[in-house]
Design an enzyme around this catalytic site. Sequence first.
Site, PDB file in Angstrom:
ATOM      1  N   GLY A   1       1.477   6.656   2.069  1.00  0.00           N
ATOM      2  CA  GLY A   1       1.459   5.570   3.051  1.00  0.00           C
ATOM      3  C   GLY A   1       0.284   4.615   2.963  1.00  0.00           C
TER       4      GLY A   1
ATOM      5  N   HIS B   1       6.600  -2.083  -6.623  1.00  0.00           N
ATOM      6  CA  HIS B   1       6.778  -1.126  -7.712  1.00  0.00           C
ATOM      7  C   HIS B   1       5.550  -1.184  -8.631  1.00  0.00           C
ATOM      8  CE1 HIS B   1       9.024   1.554 -10.255  1.00  0.00           C
ATOM      9  NE2 HIS B   1       8.582   0.858 -11.293  1.00  0.00           N
TER      10      HIS B   1
HETATM   11  C1  GAR Z   1       3.021   2.904  -4.701  1.00  0.00           C
HETATM   12  O1  GAR Z   1       2.249   2.914  -5.872  1.00  0.00           O
HETATM   13  C2  GAR Z   1       4.316   2.161  -4.917  1.00  0.00           C
HETATM   14  O2  GAR Z   1       4.194   1.103  -5.825  1.00  0.00           O
HETATM   15  C3  GAR Z   1       5.187   3.253  -5.462  1.00  0.00           C
HETATM   16  O3  GAR Z   1       4.869   4.381  -4.703  1.00  0.00           O
HETATM   17  C4  GAR Z   1       3.495   4.313  -4.346  1.00  0.00           C
HETATM   18  C5  GAR Z   1       3.392   4.606  -2.864  1.00  0.00           C
HETATM   19  O4  GAR Z   1       2.058   4.785  -2.500  1.00  0.00           O
HETATM   20  N1  GAR Z   1       6.575   2.913  -5.367  1.00  0.00           N
HETATM   21  C6  GAR Z   1       7.490   3.260  -6.265  1.00  0.00           C
HETATM   22  O5  GAR Z   1       7.231   3.920  -7.246  1.00  0.00           O
HETATM   23  C7  GAR Z   1       8.879   2.770  -5.960  1.00  0.00           C
HETATM   24  N2  GAR Z   1       9.746   2.999  -7.069  1.00  0.00           N
HETATM   25  P1  GAR Z   1       1.674   4.804  -0.967  1.00  0.00           P
HETATM   26  O6  GAR Z   1       2.609   5.810  -0.287  1.00  0.00           O
HETATM   27  O7  GAR Z   1       0.245   5.273  -0.942  1.00  0.00           O
HETATM   28  O8  GAR Z   1       1.847   3.428  -0.436  1.00  0.00           O
END
Ligand code: GAR
Length: 190
Positions: A12, A106
Amino acid sequence: MANLAVFASGNGSNFQSIAEVIVKTEHSIEFLLCNQKSAFAVERAKKLKVKVYTVDYRDKKRESLEAEIIKILNYHKIDLIALAGYMKILTPFFVNTYKNRIINIHPSLLPKYPGAEGIVKSYNSKDRELGITIHYVDTGVDTGEIILQKSFVRTGKESLKEVEERIHTIEHLYYPQVVLELLNRLGEKG
Ligand code: GAR
């Protein structure tokens, strides 16, 4: 003024960076939707005093769960949905209901390395240029129209952790900016 919902599944950190920017504006971050009760994103939301809805995909047809989510979105009059590490695929039924109003971040330079593990796949590639993509969500996996890409050139000496940190820093800087710009546009229309 426009209403935002953020969907997350895990840590998050992007949700938090968005929330911290949006609370200072005329717009409203109405809620965080999370499909993992124990996700750290839920803790962050509590600290930030953002309402949380948790949903459970187990033993449910995806579309009936999404119909429940749509009821929540309608109740809060949501104008924009920002996916921030939401690791569930949304069906065409859901995506078409909120056409052009769902965005995603992404951690790769799409169309390279869509789907899961975008950072690891980027890191393991021979690409010198790595980065992030913010895009509209369509019915494919990470195939929607690109709104913004930001990249950096690596030396090749960085560890995976260093690359991860760099990507997250860029995400936290640009995702809130894009969300705010779209909310401003939607607010003008509404
Ligand atoms: C982020 O790096 C986002 O770009 C990635 O998940 C992470 C979430 O981090 N999303 C994907 O890979 C979508 N395919 P967070 O929960 O700390 O925001």
